[in-house]
Scaffold this active site. Structure first.
Site, mmCIF file in Angstrom:
data_model
loop_
_atom_site.group_PDB
_atom_site.id
_atom_site.type_symbol
_atom_site.label_atom_id
_atom_site.label_comp_id
_atom_site.label_asym_id
_atom_site.label_seq_id
_atom_site.Cartn_x
_atom_site.Cartn_y
_atom_site.Cartn_z
ATOM 1 N N ASP A 138 -0.415 39.992 -1.807
ATOM 2 C CA ASP A 138 0.508 39.741 -2.920
ATOM 3 C C ASP A 138 0.761 40.979 -3.773
ATOM 4 O O ASP A 138 1.733 41.022 -4.517
ATOM 5 C CB ASP A 138 -0.032 38.620 -3.812
ATOM 6 N N ASN A 518 7.450 66.218 6.733
ATOM 7 C CA ASN A 518 6.915 66.228 5.371
ATOM 8 C C ASN A 518 6.537 67.652 4.939
ATOM 9 O O ASN A 518 5.494 67.879 4.339
ATOM 10 C CB ASN A 518 5.688 65.315 5.253
ATOM 11 N N GLN A 657 9.510 59.853 17.292
ATOM 12 C CA GLN A 657 9.005 59.891 15.917
ATOM 13 C C GLN A 657 10.139 59.927 14.886
ATOM 14 O O GLN A 657 9.929 59.641 13.722
ATOM 15 C CB GLN A 657 8.108 61.117 15.735
#
Length: 766
Positions: A138, A518, A657
């Site tokens: 949650d 990245n 990828q």
């Protein structure tokens, strides 16, 4: 949760502690016996890809009473357990804190009854250390951005919703989908953002969402009707299971279905995803999260003393945090209290700060402005904003573009999309994007605008700057959003440096990093990197199964990243690799020989103990040792040195990828950062305009022949801080001028010179 168990136990072993696995939650502590098992290194292999929890979980009524906790205390003291790391929700963590508070009295009572010796009472029973880790789909715990399991649950929801959208488009139907979340709408909201749902119902913010409608029925139906008139073939409504209306009455999917069918006559279906949201293979991010938090929990145990409060290990972006456990539980419960008082604004504020920002972004990019919005800008400040993709494709590019376009339209601006990057601008392949042009882009991989590596630079082999400056003027650009990888960064850098020669570049320019590698400086994360990590982890899971089936086999898996080892490091950590080779550490014969000896010891030990041999993988970044230690060469060396003890094979993952459906995390990050980009472009441009207006300068740009009917305010931003890179650094969204970021960048190796935050994870992998 399994990744967490593995990390806690193995880090405990590495620190010379004795880990025990408690089966079936607190019930195992109460029952004792074979429900509390000492675990070793081999007991935990192969559990990373498994959903659920291998040690089990159960609600335990006896533990809620003192006699039950007394039994648990006895079992722990007899086994010498003086620390407890609990992975669960607020109820489980509260129970752990109660046990710690009563511990001294419980041990004293056991000693008086003669059930424990005085030596045990003053030794292992003298103190109990408690550390909490939040395991909850949650994501309803305060003081942490994300809980273990929430990201995986979001993956399951988005997989189901992506399939439902296909069905809805085929049959022109409306679907009302109920997702879990109890009193927290995080799953519902993030799923709505990630799949581009038409509407969402949350517990923290009952509808109607705007003041333009008297009730939620009128608001929702007006939105759906307008979308249908614009050509939408589907309608997707997401309902959190704890959703309520303004009078605090439960808002159920069946009621929503009834309203849609009655008012709009649409064929409507209800789908309840149920416990499918709790299962399945954990996502790459959840494995990373559980591993780093599990390791930190062991450190917290060793650092604790009787005067410290029980800590809860959390996460703020990529930084592991430690906060007072009961303070977090108390704040969490306060959300429900605010809702019960109808103080919905306070309830939203108590959630993670990004929750409200994400909600606002969703509303503005979902509600087409059929009336002036409160934040729409005056005509004198409306901008022509260029948007382009530069570099290789990455997951999240399209989601960012969609959000930026819709926000710009809602605020009265004109978004212009360049096909195939800057080359498309020069070629005149430019289009004014409208609301429907970007419909459905959120879930699409690749680049719908088109992208390439062509960039502006003062060199013959690149795009000529003077020609580009003319194109800026021709199309009347007053702000620019560049979405892409390292080429996007260098493009913005070159535009900034050319401003003295070409005033057309003196507009606000922002780069939104999007690359699987990245490697863009100025940010901890780039769009697409999470999608790539999930592709790597999924591939490694399958490869390890193949390797295990063939018994003694090691796979050398080559991953992308250029000179940046991010994918190899995070992929190795999340996939349970033996090790990973990255450019930041380099590679030599000594390192290879050490790893081979390690592998030989492992396989010999497994044979001696009669343990089935495990399939193993080693991740190799594509650039490390590229001239000498290629992937094939590494496999040959390892195979020869193994002397028949085990085999070695290769797997090159390549461009898989970069492709595929973007991960939910990349989609949500894309929306969040796109909103921030639009806000920044507006702020910088408006500051320039206000200076001119205050100076009584009413000049406007001279209109070109191509856009004679458009008269535009004159934006002039020559300062270096008006060309920047947006990023996530630690817990903050940052805007770093490209000129300053260039000073900490190795342009040859295409990455930052500063030590990256993830590099320390190499040691944790080993």
């Amino acid at each position: 949760m399994n990744a967490c168990v593995r990390a806690v136990a193995r880090c405990a072993l590495a620190r010379c502690c004795i880990p025990y696995a408690v089966l079936e939650g607190y019930q195992g502590l109460v029952d004792g016996g074979d429900k509390v098992k000492r675990v070793g290194w081999e007991d935990l292999r192969g559990i990373m890809p498994l959903g659920g929890t291998v040690i089990g979980s159960a609600r335990c009524l006896p533990f809620r009473s003192r006699p039950g906790r007394l039994a648990a205390c006895l079992n722990m003291v007899k086994l010498g357990i003086d620390a407890l790391i609990v992975v669960g929700g607020d109820g489980s963590l509260t129970g752990a804190d109660i046990l710690r508070a009563e511990w001294a009295g419980l041990v004293e009572e056991l000693a008086k009854e003669g059930k424990v010796t005085q030596e045990e009472a003053t030794g292992v029973g003298a103190e109990l250390k408690i550390v909490g880790l939040v395991g909850s789909i949650d994501n309803d715990m305060a003081m942490t951005d994300i809980t273990i399991g929430a990201n995986t649950s979001l993956h399951r929801i988005c997989e189901a919703l992506d399939s439902i959208v296909s069905t809805a488009l085929s049959h022109q139907r409306a679907f009302v989908v109920e997702v879990m979340g109890r009193h927290c709408g995080w799953l519902a909201l993030m799923a709505a953002i990630a799949v581009g749902a038409d509407w969402v119902f949350l517990p923290e913010r009952p509808p109607p969402m705007t003041s333009r409608y008297p009730d939620w029925e009128s608001e929702m139906c007006a939105l759906l009707q307008r979308n249908k008139e614009m050509g939408n073939r589907k309608a997707l409504i997401i309902v959190c299971e704890g959703a309520i209306d303004q009078s605090l009455q439960p808002l159920k999917p069946e009621k929503v279905k009834e309203v849609i069918e009655k008012r709009l006559g649409l064929d409507t279906r209800v789908t309840t995803l149920g416990h499918i949201q709790r299962g399945g293979t954990p996502s790459a991010y959840d494995r990373f999260l559980a591993t780093v938090q599990g390791a930190r929990a062991v450190d917290a145990v060793l650092e604790a003393n009787p005067t410290t409060m029980s800590p809860m290990i959390g996460m703020s972006e990529n930084q592991v945090t430690s906060v007072p456990l009961m303070e977090a539980v108390k704040t969490t419960k306060e959300v429900a209290n605010c809702v019960s008082r109808k103080d919905f604004a306070a309830a939203m504020d108590l959630r993670d700060p990004e929750f409200k920002h994400a909600y606002d972004a969703y509303i503005e990019s979902t509600l087409l402005a059929d009336a002036p919005l409160s934040n729409s800008v005056p005509a004198t400040h409306r901008l022509r904003v260029g948007i382009c993709h530069v570099g290789a494709p990455a997951g999240g590019m399209n989601a960012a573009t969609r959000s930026a376009v819709r926000l710009l339209l809602n605020r009265g601006h004109t978004p212009l999309g360049f096909s195939n990057g800057f080359q498309g601008l020069v070629d005149g392949d430019v289009k004014t994007l409208n609301w429907q042009d970007v419909n459905g882009w959120t879930t699409r991989g690749g680049s719908e605008l088109g992208t390439n590596r062509v960039q502006p630079a003062p060199l013959p082999e690149f795009l000529e700057l003077g020609l580009l400056a003319y194109s800026f003027q021709k199309w009347g650009l007053q702000a620019l959003l560049v979405i892409g990888g390292f080429e996007g960064f260098t493009s913005v850098l070159n535009l900034s440096r050319a401003r003295a020669l070409y005033p057309a570049f003196c507009i606000p320019i922002i780069h939104l990093p999007a690359t699987v590698s990245n490697n863009v400086p100025g940010t901890d994360y780039s769009l697409g990197s999470d999608t790539a990590l999930n592709a790597i982890v999924e591939a490694c899971d399958r490869i390890k199964l193949s390797a295990a089936a063939s018994r003694k086999r090691v796979f050398i898996v080559e991953v992308q990243g250029g000179e940046c080892g991010y994918l190899a490091t995070l992929g190795g950590l999340a996939a349970g690799a033996t090790t990973s080779y990255i450019p930041e550490e380099g590679l030599n014969l000594a390192r290879i020989q050490t790893d081979i000896q390690h592998l030989k010891r492992r396989y010999i030990e497994e044979d001696q103990r009669g343990i089935a041999n495990e399939g193993r993988v080693i991740l190799r970044n594509e650039a490390v040792g590229a001239k000498t230690y290629t992937t094939e060469q590494l496999a040959n060396i390892i195979r020869d040195e193994a002397k028949g003890l085990f085999d070695a094979r290769t797997a090159v993952l390549g461009h898989l990828q970069q492709g595929g459906v973007p991960s939910p995390l990349d989609r949500c990050r894309a929306v969040r950062l796109a909103v921030n980009c639009v806000d920044w472009l507006e702020r910088v441009a408006f500051e320039s305009l206000e200076k001119k207006l205050n100076g009584s300068n009413t000049d406007v740009n001279r209109d070109s022949d191509d856009i004679k009917s458009t008269r535009r305010p004159n934006v002039y931003c020559p300062d270096s801080d008006t060309a920047c890179v947006i990023g996530i650094r630690g817990a903050q969204v940052t805007y770093s001028p490209v000129e300053s970021v260039a000073g900490e960048t190795n342009l040859t190796k295409r990455k930052a010179t500063m030590r990256p935050w993830w590099l320390e994870l190499q040691g944790l992998t080993r």
